[in-house]
Write a protein that holds these residues in place. Sequence first.
Motif, PDB file in Angstrom:
ATOM      1  N   TRP A 248      25.253  41.827  40.773  1.00 22.32           N
ATOM      2  CA  TRP A 248      26.021  42.090  41.981  1.00 22.32           C
ATOM      3  C   TRP A 248      27.501  42.043  41.635  1.00 22.32           C
ATOM      4  CZ3 TRP A 248      23.094  37.685  41.106  1.00 22.32           C
ATOM      5  CH2 TRP A 248      23.803  36.518  40.828  1.00 22.32           C
ATOM      6  N   THR A 249      28.329  42.488  42.566  1.00 21.13           N
ATOM      7  CA  THR A 249      29.773  42.349  42.400  1.00 21.13           C
ATOM      8  C   THR A 249      30.288  41.299  43.365  1.00 21.13           C
ATOM      9  OG1 THR A 249      30.287  44.087  44.022  1.00 21.13           O
ATOM     10  CG2 THR A 249      30.071  44.755  41.713  1.00 21.13           C
ATOM     11  N   GLY A 250      31.283  40.535  42.916  1.00 16.08           N
ATOM     12  CA  GLY A 250      31.992  39.612  43.784  1.00 16.08           C
ATOM     13  C   GLY A 250      33.353  40.213  44.084  1.00 16.08           C
ATOM     14  N   LYS A 251      34.362  39.661  43.427  1.00 17.14           N
ATOM     15  CA  LYS A 251      35.691  40.252  43.608  1.00 17.14           C
ATOM     16  C   LYS A 251      36.011  41.261  42.516  1.00 17.14           C
ATOM     17  CE  LYS A 251      37.816  36.068  41.662  1.00 17.14           C
ATOM     18  NZ  LYS A 251      36.734  35.108  41.869  1.00 17.14           N
ATOM     19  N   GLY A 252      35.051  41.497  41.615  1.00 15.91           N
ATOM     20  CA  GLY A 252      35.218  42.548  40.623  1.00 15.91           C
ATOM     21  C   GLY A 252      35.790  42.094  39.298  1.00 15.91           C
ATOM     22  N   ALA A 253      35.793  40.788  39.045  1.00 12.61           N
ATOM     23  CA  ALA A 253      36.384  40.278  37.805  1.00 12.61           C
ATOM     24  C   ALA A 253      35.655  40.809  36.570  1.00 12.61           C
ATOM     25  CB  ALA A 253      36.372  38.753  37.809  1.00 12.61           C
ATOM     26  N   ILE A 254      34.320  40.833  36.620  1.00 10.70           N
ATOM     27  CA  ILE A 254      33.570  41.319  35.463  1.00 10.70           C
ATOM     28  C   ILE A 254      33.703  42.836  35.335  1.00 10.70           C
ATOM     29  CG2 ILE A 254      31.235  41.615  34.526  1.00 10.70           C
ATOM     30  CD1 ILE A 254      32.476  38.852  34.022  1.00 10.70           C
TER      31      ILE A 254
ATOM     32  N   ALA B 135      23.609  45.149  43.952  1.00  8.37           N
ATOM     33  CA  ALA B 135      24.360  45.062  45.210  1.00  8.37           C
ATOM     34  C   ALA B 135      25.855  45.067  44.921  1.00  8.37           C
ATOM     35  CB  ALA B 135      23.979  43.787  45.969  1.00  8.37           C
ATOM     36  N   ASP B 136      26.580  45.850  45.705  1.00  6.19           N
ATOM     37  CA  ASP B 136      28.024  46.013  45.492  1.00  6.19           C
ATOM     38  C   ASP B 136      28.808  45.698  46.768  1.00  6.19           C
ATOM     39  OD1 ASP B 136      30.478  46.808  44.262  1.00  6.19           O
ATOM     40  OD2 ASP B 136      30.263  48.812  45.117  1.00  6.19           O
ATOM     41  N   PRO B 137      28.723  44.459  47.269  1.00  7.15           N
ATOM     42  CA  PRO B 137      29.474  44.134  48.490  1.00  7.15           C
ATOM     43  C   PRO B 137      30.985  44.134  48.286  1.00  7.15           C
ATOM     44  CG  PRO B 137      28.494  42.151  47.562  1.00  7.15           C
ATOM     45  CD  PRO B 137      27.936  43.308  46.796  1.00  7.15           C
ATOM     46  N   GLY B 138      31.426  44.029  47.032  1.00  6.60           N
ATOM     47  CA  GLY B 138      32.857  44.045  46.761  1.00  6.60           C
ATOM     48  C   GLY B 138      33.447  45.432  46.667  1.00  6.60           C
TER      49      GLY B 138
ATOM     50  N   LYS C  47      35.131  32.412  45.314  1.00  7.19           N
ATOM     51  CA  LYS C  47      33.931  33.061  44.773  1.00  7.19           C
ATOM     52  C   LYS C  47      33.151  33.713  45.919  1.00  7.19           C
ATOM     53  CE  LYS C  47      34.648  31.401  40.590  1.00  7.19           C
ATOM     54  NZ  LYS C  47      34.991  32.272  39.454  1.00  7.19           N
ATOM     55  N   PRO C  48      33.339  35.014  46.113  1.00  7.88           N
ATOM     56  CA  PRO C  48      32.743  35.671  47.276  1.00  7.88           C
ATOM     57  C   PRO C  48      31.322  36.181  47.041  1.00  7.88           C
ATOM     58  CG  PRO C  48      34.132  37.213  46.108  1.00  7.88           C
ATOM     59  CD  PRO C  48      34.227  35.915  45.357  1.00  7.88           C
ATOM     60  N   GLY C  49      30.593  36.319  48.139  1.00 10.14           N
ATOM     61  CA  GLY C  49      29.252  36.893  48.084  1.00 10.14           C
ATOM     62  C   GLY C  49      28.178  35.831  47.945  1.00 10.14           C
ATOM     63  N   VAL C  50      26.967  36.211  48.307  1.00 11.86           N
ATOM     64  CA  VAL C  50      25.850  35.267  48.288  1.00 11.86           C
ATOM     65  C   VAL C  50      25.608  34.722  46.881  1.00 11.86           C
ATOM     66  CG1 VAL C  50      23.388  34.970  48.756  1.00 11.86           C
ATOM     67  CG2 VAL C  50      24.762  36.399  50.269  1.00 11.86           C
ATOM     68  N   GLY C  51      25.600  35.609  45.883  1.00 12.15           N
ATOM     69  CA  GLY C  51      25.328  35.176  44.520  1.00 12.15           C
ATOM     70  C   GLY C  51      26.360  34.205  43.995  1.00 12.15           C
ATOM     71  N   GLU C  52      27.644  34.528  44.189  1.00 13.60           N
ATOM     72  CA  GLU C  52      28.711  33.668  43.673  1.00 13.60           C
ATOM     73  C   GLU C  52      28.791  32.355  44.442  1.00 13.60           C
ATOM     74  OE1 GLU C  52      30.383  34.328  40.863  1.00 13.60           O
ATOM     75  OE2 GLU C  52      29.019  36.028  40.795  1.00 13.60           O
ATOM     76  N   THR C  53      28.561  32.398  45.749  1.00  9.77           N
ATOM     77  CA  THR C  53      28.573  31.167  46.538  1.00  9.77           C
ATOM     78  C   THR C  53      27.464  30.229  46.085  1.00  9.77           C
ATOM     79  OG1 THR C  53      29.459  32.380  48.436  1.00  9.77           O
ATOM     80  CG2 THR C  53      28.490  30.234  48.890  1.00  9.77           C
ATOM     81  N   THR C  54      26.304  30.799  45.787  1.00  8.09           N
ATOM     82  CA  THR C  54      25.199  29.990  45.259  1.00  8.09           C
ATOM     83  C   THR C  54      25.608  29.319  43.964  1.00  8.09           C
ATOM     84  OG1 THR C  54      23.602  31.532  46.242  1.00  8.09           O
ATOM     85  CG2 THR C  54      22.779  30.040  44.541  1.00  8.09           C
ATOM     86  N   ARG C  55      26.258  30.052  43.069  1.00  6.81           N
ATOM     87  CA  ARG C  55      26.706  29.487  41.793  1.00  6.81           C
ATOM     88  C   ARG C  55      27.697  28.344  42.005  1.00  6.81           C
ATOM     89  NH1 ARG C  55      28.135  34.607  37.891  1.00  6.81           N
ATOM     90  NH2 ARG C  55      26.039  35.198  37.297  1.00  6.81           N
ATOM     91  N   VAL C  56      28.606  28.519  42.969  1.00  7.80           N
ATOM     92  CA  VAL C  56      29.577  27.458  43.254  1.00  7.80           C
ATOM     93  C   VAL C  56      28.855  26.176  43.648  1.00  7.80           C
ATOM     94  CG1 VAL C  56      31.363  26.717  44.894  1.00  7.80           C
ATOM     95  CG2 VAL C  56      31.479  28.983  43.879  1.00  7.80           C
ATOM     96  N   LEU C  57      27.849  26.319  44.505  1.00  5.74           N
ATOM     97  CA  LEU C  57      27.116  25.142  44.983  1.00  5.74           C
ATOM     98  C   LEU C  57      26.246  24.516  43.899  1.00  5.74           C
ATOM     99  CD1 LEU C  57      26.254  26.575  48.488  1.00  5.74           C
ATOM    100  CD2 LEU C  57      27.476  24.434  48.093  1.00  5.74           C
TER     101      LEU C  57
ATOM    102  N   CYS D 110      31.295  33.013  51.341  1.00  5.40           N
ATOM    103  CA  CYS D 110      32.246  32.849  50.241  1.00  5.40           C
ATOM    104  C   CYS D 110      32.346  31.365  49.904  1.00  5.40           C
ATOM    105  CB  CYS D 110      33.613  33.394  50.654  1.00  5.40           C
ATOM    106  SG  CYS D 110      34.886  33.256  49.379  1.00  5.40           S
ATOM    107  N   GLY D 111      32.319  31.044  48.636  1.00  4.36           N
ATOM    108  CA  GLY D 111      32.484  29.663  48.189  1.00  4.36           C
ATOM    109  C   GLY D 111      33.895  29.444  47.670  1.00  4.36           C
ATOM    110  N   ILE D 112      34.503  28.347  48.066  1.00  4.30           N
ATOM    111  CA  ILE D 112      35.834  27.991  47.571  1.00  4.30           C
ATOM    112  C   ILE D 112      35.711  26.715  46.750  1.00  4.30           C
ATOM    113  CG2 ILE D 112      38.223  27.475  48.164  1.00  4.30           C
ATOM    114  CD1 ILE D 112      37.808  28.906  50.806  1.00  4.30           C
ATOM    115  N   ILE D 113      36.128  26.800  45.500  1.00  2.10           N
ATOM    116  CA  ILE D 113      36.072  25.650  44.598  1.00  2.10           C
ATOM    117  C   ILE D 113      37.202  24.696  44.930  1.00  2.10           C
ATOM    118  CG2 ILE D 113      36.279  24.939  42.177  1.00  2.10           C
ATOM    119  CD1 ILE D 113      35.050  27.720  41.484  1.00  2.10           C
ATOM    120  N   LYS D 114      36.926  23.417  44.845  1.00  4.59           N
ATOM    121  CA  LYS D 114      37.913  22.401  45.182  1.00  4.59           C
ATOM    122  C   LYS D 114      39.003  22.322  44.117  1.00  4.59           C
ATOM    123  CE  LYS D 114      38.359  17.470  46.181  1.00  4.59           C
ATOM    124  NZ  LYS D 114      37.671  16.164  46.127  1.00  4.59           N
TER     125      LYS D 114
END
Length: 372
Positions: free
Chosen positions: A160-166, A193-196, A309-319, A362-366
């Motif tokens: 999937w894409t998040g903010k497109g970093a990769i 999936a390309d939500p970004g 970290k936006p999107g379902v996939g990236e938010t899951t990774r943050v958690l 979207c997940g935000i890292i502390k």
Amino acid sequence: MTIVEIKHTVKGSYSSQDVIFLLKDLSEVRMERSTEERERAIQQGVHYSEMLPVEYEPTDEYLQLFYRSLKENKQRVALAAGVVAEQILEKKGRQTVLCSLARAGTPIGVLIKRYILFKYNVDLPHYSISIIRDRGIDRNALHYIERNHPGLSLMFIDGWTGKGAITQELIKALTSYNRLFKTEHSSELAVLADPGYCSSLYGTREDFIIPSACLNSTISGLVSRSVLNTQWINPDEFHGAKYYEELKAKDLSNYYVDTISQEFPEIKPLVEARLTEIKQNFTPPSWEGLASIKRIQEQFDIEDINLVKPGVGETTRVLLRRIPWKILINPSSEQDLAHILMLAEDRNVTVEEFSDMAYACCGIIKPLEKKR
């Protein structure tokens, strides 16, 4: 250049008919750090690829959510995989090597390879290779593929894409590689999936839960995320990874791709209609997701874009792997985010509604200095 022998690579739990990992086996190396220790190191300047997080072992309750998600979304995932596979064949032809980006791209690459074999009886070679933000793509892996499949096109695949970093990293890496080695590889990235709105080759632009995003190595061939640390990897070797044999009893990698693949006969008649729909409504990458991130940065006063970290996939990774500060939930998607809400509750993370974004969540890292 002398390339590391293929026998020294991670084997993973997938069949070699599904994928070959071009990753140096670092299974005997102890490099895991606790979430807190790793987060502090990253925010103090240590690159994330130089160490690994401790693998998250899901609770029984969380696993039940994974099974439920798989049951509810298996046909959706199969359809998206079929749509991407058809686009790859149309664009690249049958003389193509599938190159999944480790590790989230690996199960998606397996599904695409299987769909092409199912539909056309064409068995494309498929490798999983490493690309690392700010460090580039594994050039030795590309050399290996070129040497073993001369003249074939490469098709890069991710989940999937998040903010497109990769996506941006791939463009930068291939531009440099092509210039240096006089090649003409395309940097186009195919995603499920390309939500970004970062890709022109996608199965959907909806930010829906891809079940393989719910888990780590136990859905990706028991392979860790890729590592690039000169302490263990020489310049003429592949990027590295670990194989978690101790998690073998909990491995769902083949169960996952088998379950999705069994849906191919059902979705086969639907693929053409979805392809037509995508072509009729096609818009080139607009990087709409990045605009969402900038709004989030401004509203929540976040200096470092890498903490968003936006999107379902990236938010899951943050958690699962980082220290979350907040989780933003788009109210229109809340009914599809049970696993996100469960993880946030387990980790006592604040959940806020935020509708002004292209994503479901979207997940935000502390940040280290920010009070919770």
